[in-house]
Design a protein around this motif. Sequence first.
Motif, PDB file in Angstrom:
ATOM      1  N   ILE A  82      -5.492   1.043   4.932  1.00 11.12           N
ATOM      2  CA  ILE A  82      -5.258   1.292   6.359  1.00 11.12           C
ATOM      3  C   ILE A  82      -3.886   0.734   6.712  1.00 11.12           C
ATOM      4  O   ILE A  82      -3.624  -0.457   6.547  1.00 11.12           O
ATOM      5  N   LEU A  83      -3.017   1.614   7.195  1.00  6.04           N
ATOM      6  CA  LEU A  83      -1.654   1.245   7.573  1.00  6.04           C
ATOM      7  C   LEU A  83      -1.479   1.585   9.050  1.00  6.04           C
ATOM      8  O   LEU A  83      -1.329   2.755   9.411  1.00  6.04           O
ATOM      9  N   ALA A  84      -1.502   0.567   9.901  1.00  5.90           N
ATOM     10  CA  ALA A  84      -1.433   0.835  11.344  1.00  5.90           C
ATOM     11  C   ALA A  84      -1.087  -0.435  12.103  1.00  5.90           C
ATOM     12  O   ALA A  84      -1.327  -1.552  11.641  1.00  5.90           O
ATOM     13  N   LYS A  85      -0.523  -0.230  13.286  1.00  6.45           N
ATOM     14  CA  LYS A  85      -0.370  -1.316  14.242  1.00  6.45           C
ATOM     15  C   LYS A  85      -1.696  -1.505  14.972  1.00  6.45           C
ATOM     16  O   LYS A  85      -2.644  -0.740  14.774  1.00  6.45           O
TER      17      LYS A  85
ATOM     18  N   ASN B  16       3.152   0.282  -2.676  1.00  9.47           N
ATOM     19  CA  ASN B  16       2.649   0.948  -3.875  1.00  9.47           C
ATOM     20  C   ASN B  16       2.042  -0.040  -4.863  1.00  9.47           C
ATOM     21  O   ASN B  16       1.060   0.286  -5.550  1.00  9.47           O
ATOM     22  N   TYR B  17       2.608  -1.223  -4.946  1.00 12.17           N
ATOM     23  CA  TYR B  17       2.002  -2.245  -5.804  1.00 12.17           C
ATOM     24  C   TYR B  17       0.568  -2.525  -5.354  1.00 12.17           C
ATOM     25  O   TYR B  17      -0.366  -2.584  -6.167  1.00 12.17           O
ATOM     26  N   GLN B  18       0.380  -2.692  -4.042  1.00 18.15           N
ATOM     27  CA  GLN B  18      -0.952  -3.007  -3.523  1.00 18.15           C
ATOM     28  C   GLN B  18      -1.911  -1.827  -3.656  1.00 18.15           C
ATOM     29  O   GLN B  18      -3.090  -2.010  -3.964  1.00 18.15           O
ATOM     30  N   LEU B  19      -1.403  -0.614  -3.428  1.00 21.87           N
ATOM     31  CA  LEU B  19      -2.260   0.570  -3.561  1.00 21.87           C
ATOM     32  C   LEU B  19      -2.789   0.700  -4.984  1.00 21.87           C
ATOM     33  O   LEU B  19      -3.971   1.002  -5.199  1.00 21.87           O
ATOM     34  N   LYS B  20      -1.913   0.464  -5.945  1.00 20.43           N
ATOM     35  CA  LYS B  20      -2.326   0.567  -7.345  1.00 20.43           C
ATOM     36  C   LYS B  20      -3.245  -0.589  -7.724  1.00 20.43           C
ATOM     37  O   LYS B  20      -4.293  -0.390  -8.351  1.00 20.43           O
ATOM     38  N   ASP B  21      -2.863  -1.796  -7.330  1.00 15.59           N
ATOM     39  CA  ASP B  21      -3.642  -2.976  -7.706  1.00 15.59           C
ATOM     40  C   ASP B  21      -5.042  -2.939  -7.104  1.00 15.59           C
ATOM     41  O   ASP B  21      -6.014  -3.337  -7.743  1.00 15.59           O
ATOM     42  N   ALA B  22      -5.145  -2.448  -5.875  1.00 15.83           N
ATOM     43  CA  ALA B  22      -6.444  -2.422  -5.184  1.00 15.83           C
ATOM     44  C   ALA B  22      -7.241  -1.151  -5.462  1.00 15.83           C
ATOM     45  O   ALA B  22      -8.339  -0.968  -4.934  1.00 15.83           O
ATOM     46  N   GLU B  23      -6.682  -0.246  -6.271  1.00 15.24           N
ATOM     47  CA  GLU B  23      -7.359   0.997  -6.632  1.00 15.24           C
ATOM     48  C   GLU B  23      -7.729   1.826  -5.397  1.00 15.24           C
ATOM     49  O   GLU B  23      -8.856   2.301  -5.235  1.00 15.24           O
ATOM     50  N   VAL B  24      -6.729   1.973  -4.523  1.00 18.58           N
ATOM     51  CA  VAL B  24      -6.918   2.728  -3.285  1.00 18.58           C
ATOM     52  C   VAL B  24      -6.843   4.229  -3.577  1.00 18.58           C
ATOM     53  O   VAL B  24      -5.927   4.688  -4.259  1.00 18.58           O
ATOM     54  N   SER B  25      -7.807   4.981  -3.044  1.00 23.48           N
ATOM     55  CA  SER B  25      -7.814   6.429  -3.263  1.00 23.48           C
ATOM     56  C   SER B  25      -7.359   7.200  -2.031  1.00 23.48           C
ATOM     57  O   SER B  25      -6.836   8.310  -2.146  1.00 23.48           O
ATOM     58  N   LEU B  26      -7.575   6.625  -0.845  1.00 24.27           N
ATOM     59  CA  LEU B  26      -7.162   7.280   0.398  1.00 24.27           C
ATOM     60  C   LEU B  26      -6.444   6.271   1.274  1.00 24.27           C
ATOM     61  O   LEU B  26      -6.897   5.125   1.413  1.00 24.27           O
ATOM     62  N   VAL B  27      -5.317   6.680   1.863  1.00 32.54           N
ATOM     63  CA  VAL B  27      -4.619   5.850   2.845  1.00 32.54           C
ATOM     64  C   VAL B  27      -4.790   6.490   4.218  1.00 32.54           C
ATOM     65  O   VAL B  27      -4.483   7.671   4.412  1.00 32.54           O
ATOM     66  N   LEU B  28      -5.299   5.699   5.156  1.00 29.90           N
ATOM     67  CA  LEU B  28      -5.379   6.109   6.560  1.00 29.90           C
ATOM     68  C   LEU B  28      -4.217   5.472   7.298  1.00 29.90           C
ATOM     69  O   LEU B  28      -3.925   4.289   7.112  1.00 29.90           O
ATOM     70  N   THR B  29      -3.562   6.250   8.163  1.00 28.61           N
ATOM     71  CA  THR B  29      -2.407   5.700   8.858  1.00 28.61           C
ATOM     72  C   THR B  29      -2.328   6.213  10.286  1.00 28.61           C
ATOM     73  O   THR B  29      -2.895   7.262  10.631  1.00 28.61           O
ATOM     74  N   SER B  30      -1.631   5.456  11.107  1.00 28.11           N
ATOM     75  CA  SER B  30      -1.346   5.907  12.472  1.00 28.11           C
ATOM     76  C   SER B  30      -0.550   7.202  12.419  1.00 28.11           C
ATOM     77  O   SER B  30       0.238   7.420  11.487  1.00 28.11           O
ATOM     78  N   ASP B  31      -0.706   8.005  13.435  1.00 32.36           N
ATOM     79  CA  ASP B  31       0.007   9.289  13.473  1.00 32.36           C
ATOM     80  C   ASP B  31       1.518   9.091  13.371  1.00 32.36           C
ATOM     81  O   ASP B  31       2.200   9.813  12.639  1.00 32.36           O
ATOM     82  N   HIS B  32       2.044   8.094  14.093  1.00 32.80           N
ATOM     83  CA  HIS B  32       3.498   7.908  14.133  1.00 32.80           C
ATOM     84  C   HIS B  32       4.050   7.260  12.864  1.00 32.80           C
ATOM     85  O   HIS B  32       5.261   7.208  12.669  1.00 32.80           O
ATOM     86  N   LEU B  33       3.159   6.750  12.000  1.00 32.43           N
ATOM     87  CA  LEU B  33       3.612   6.148  10.732  1.00 32.43           C
ATOM     88  C   LEU B  33       3.481   7.114   9.561  1.00 32.43           C
ATOM     89  O   LEU B  33       3.954   6.817   8.460  1.00 32.43           O
TER      90      LEU B  33
END
Length: 484
Positions: A59-62, A94-111
């Motif tokens: 999850i990438l958001a303010k 990207n380091y964290q996405l790979k390390d945490a085995e993330v399959s989907l990223v949810l983000t704010s519309d403006h990001l």
Amino acid sequence: MHETIPHWLTKQADLAPDKTAIELDNGHCLTFRQLKDQSQSFAKKLAQAGITKGTHVGILAKNEIPMVAAVHALSYLGAVGVLLNIRLTDEEINYQLKDAEVSLVLTSDHLKEGTEYFQAETIQSFSEIAALEESEVSLCNELDLDDTFTIIYTSGTTGFPKGVIHTYGNHWWSAIGSALNLGIHENDKWLVPLPIFHVSGLSTMIKSLIYGMQIFLLEKFDESIVHQAILHKGVTIVSVVTVMVQRLINKLGDNHYPESLRCLLLGGGPAPRPLLEKGKARNIPVFQSYGMTETASQIVTLSPKDALEKIGSAGKPLFPAQLKIEQTSKDDLVGEIHVKGPMVTKGYFKNEAANNKALKTGWLATGDLGYLDDEGFLFVVERRNDLIISGGENIYPSEIESVISGMDQVREVGVVGKKHETWGQVPIAFIVVDSQSISPRDILVYAEKRLAKYKLPKEIYFIDQLPKNASNKLVRTMLLKSLE
């Protein structure tokens, strides 16, 4: 046998459906029932996107309501939220996405536009998920306290960041420990200016559900908005770090906050003593605390009766927690802080080496240095890696920083150890000033009345700003590199 509790949002929505859960600074409010409905709907749409129990979702958001709903939605599916700091570079993300085995990223519309270089299977905005049909899926109506709920990465001032695992139980006991110390008042409204992607913001969001408490959610800290909210919008508790307290005190001037403000909960590292004394002089209830990502927020906090009396202390361990100081010898007062309790992480995600180093027989070795006074109050001194050893003497940068920050012309200070042929290391200071009418000599004259000679900075540099990482923590190694 695992302990389970009713889903905390469903439960609160049943107990107090029409009570305000979230208030924004623009006046928009959401009740607990509305938050539950929005979160459950989003959960069903995430299921349509393939999210199931155990899926790791970034999850990438303010701070915003869609982010809050997304975090709760994951809990309805038994998925794991990996909270990403929006200030990180693509490489760090990207380091964290790979390390945490993330399959989907949810983000704010403006990001969403800024995610083109993210290495994830799928990247979707909140709006894109919201546009999907709801799946016919059974949502969780109970929470297993041993299940993993979130992963948050340490700030990584040294080495690679580590993914801290938080269970529902970690968050539950963090909330209970805080309530047993601060109490729960019927009129409480907790202002959240700190990011939800950090553990402080996240833990307050969860406290809201467990306490049935309204939060006043800001996208980011703004001293004018916070100041007005305390004065006119019934805010009773505010989570803060040192720079926020400084700005609020400056904004307040010679005035006073209403008695309804019962706590500025101060975290993020030891605060300069002069700042705490300024707060006390204005009768501002600053409660120092000590905690970290690994402890699901605060684990040591001053109590209401001690907040204005034990200036400089972080307090005592919260009721469910334990603390001890591991000293290198019996003669040492200062040692490494070790903590234990049900709010402490069970480990770092897929990092056996880090787990073996930090966690032993239930105790977490924090890497921080501190001591207990005669009454058992904790005083946090320094990060072990930041300690300066000069001619056999231990010098704590935070002590020097605290003294120099007492000067009215000084805005921020960073102190590091520089290699020295004779003494091993000597302290040097980097200073951000509000006024140019100050010299290194002025600083030394001020400091030598308050510090032993060996603690005085041997070099002083004026800079425009201190280097900080994405978690707004001082990166001392960058100060040293600036001299090369």
